[in-house]
Design a protein around this motif. Structure first.
Motif, short mmCIF file in Angstrom:
data_model
loop_
_atom_site.label_atom_id
_atom_site.label_comp_id
_atom_site.label_asym_id
_atom_site.label_seq_id
_atom_site.Cartn_x
_atom_site.Cartn_y
_atom_site.Cartn_z
N ASP A 8 0.82 -1.21 0.00
CA ASP A 8 0.00 0.00 0.00
C ASP A 8 0.85 1.26 0.00
O ASP A 8 0.41 2.32 -0.42
N LYS A 9 2.10 1.18 0.41
CA LYS A 9 3.02 2.31 0.41
C LYS A 9 4.39 1.85 -0.07
O LYS A 9 4.73 0.68 0.01
N GLY A 10 5.16 2.78 -0.58
CA GLY A 10 6.53 2.48 -0.99
C GLY A 10 6.67 1.87 -2.37
O GLY A 10 7.74 1.35 -2.70
N ASN A 11 5.65 1.95 -3.19
CA ASN A 11 5.75 1.45 -4.55
C ASN A 11 6.62 2.38 -5.38
O ASN A 11 6.70 3.58 -5.12
N LYS A 12 7.26 1.85 -6.40
CA LYS A 12 8.13 2.65 -7.27
C LYS A 12 7.28 3.63 -8.06
O LYS A 12 6.28 3.26 -8.67
N ALA A 13 7.70 4.88 -8.04
CA ALA A 13 6.95 5.94 -8.72
C ALA A 13 6.80 5.67 -10.21
O ALA A 13 5.78 5.99 -10.81
N GLU A 14 7.81 5.05 -10.82
CA GLU A 14 7.76 4.82 -12.26
C GLU A 14 6.84 3.67 -12.66
O GLU A 14 6.41 3.58 -13.80
N THR A 15 6.51 2.77 -11.74
CA THR A 15 5.62 1.65 -12.07
C THR A 15 4.24 1.76 -11.42
O THR A 15 3.33 1.03 -11.80
N LEU A 16 4.08 2.66 -10.48
CA LEU A 16 2.81 2.78 -9.77
C LEU A 16 1.63 3.09 -10.70
O LEU A 16 0.58 2.45 -10.56
N GLY A 57 -5.70 4.63 -2.94
CA GLY A 57 -4.81 5.04 -1.86
C GLY A 57 -3.39 4.51 -1.96
O GLY A 57 -2.55 4.82 -1.12
N LEU A 58 -3.10 3.72 -2.99
CA LEU A 58 -1.74 3.19 -3.14
C LEU A 58 -0.75 4.33 -3.40
O LEU A 58 -1.06 5.27 -4.12
N SER A 59 0.40 4.21 -2.81
CA SER A 59 1.43 5.24 -3.03
C SER A 59 2.81 4.61 -3.07
O SER A 59 2.98 3.46 -2.81
#
Length: 59
Positions: A8-16, A57-59
């Motif tokens: 739910d948090k800490g995903n890579k900005a380029e793949t989110l 809400g994923l980030s």
């Protein structure tokens, strides 16, 4: 039965954005209709609502 596991948090900005797009499609009416065509039961509406809220809400 299948599962999609996503942090739910800490995903890579380029793949989110791609991850969210895929999950939103699977949770969409079109995506759920394809499940029925493939022999899977669609998710109940109350679950789909929660899934859609979680995806946003994923980030």
């Amino acid at each position: 039965m299948t599962y999609e596991i996503v942090c739910d948090k800490g995903n890579k900005a380029e793949t989110l954005p791609t991850t969210k797009s895929f999950l939103n499609y699977v949770a969409s009416e079109d995506g759920q209709a394809l499940l029925a065509d493939a022999g899977y039961a669609p998710m109940p509406e109350e679950i789909i609502t929660k899934v859609r809220e979680t995806i946003s809400g994923l980030s």
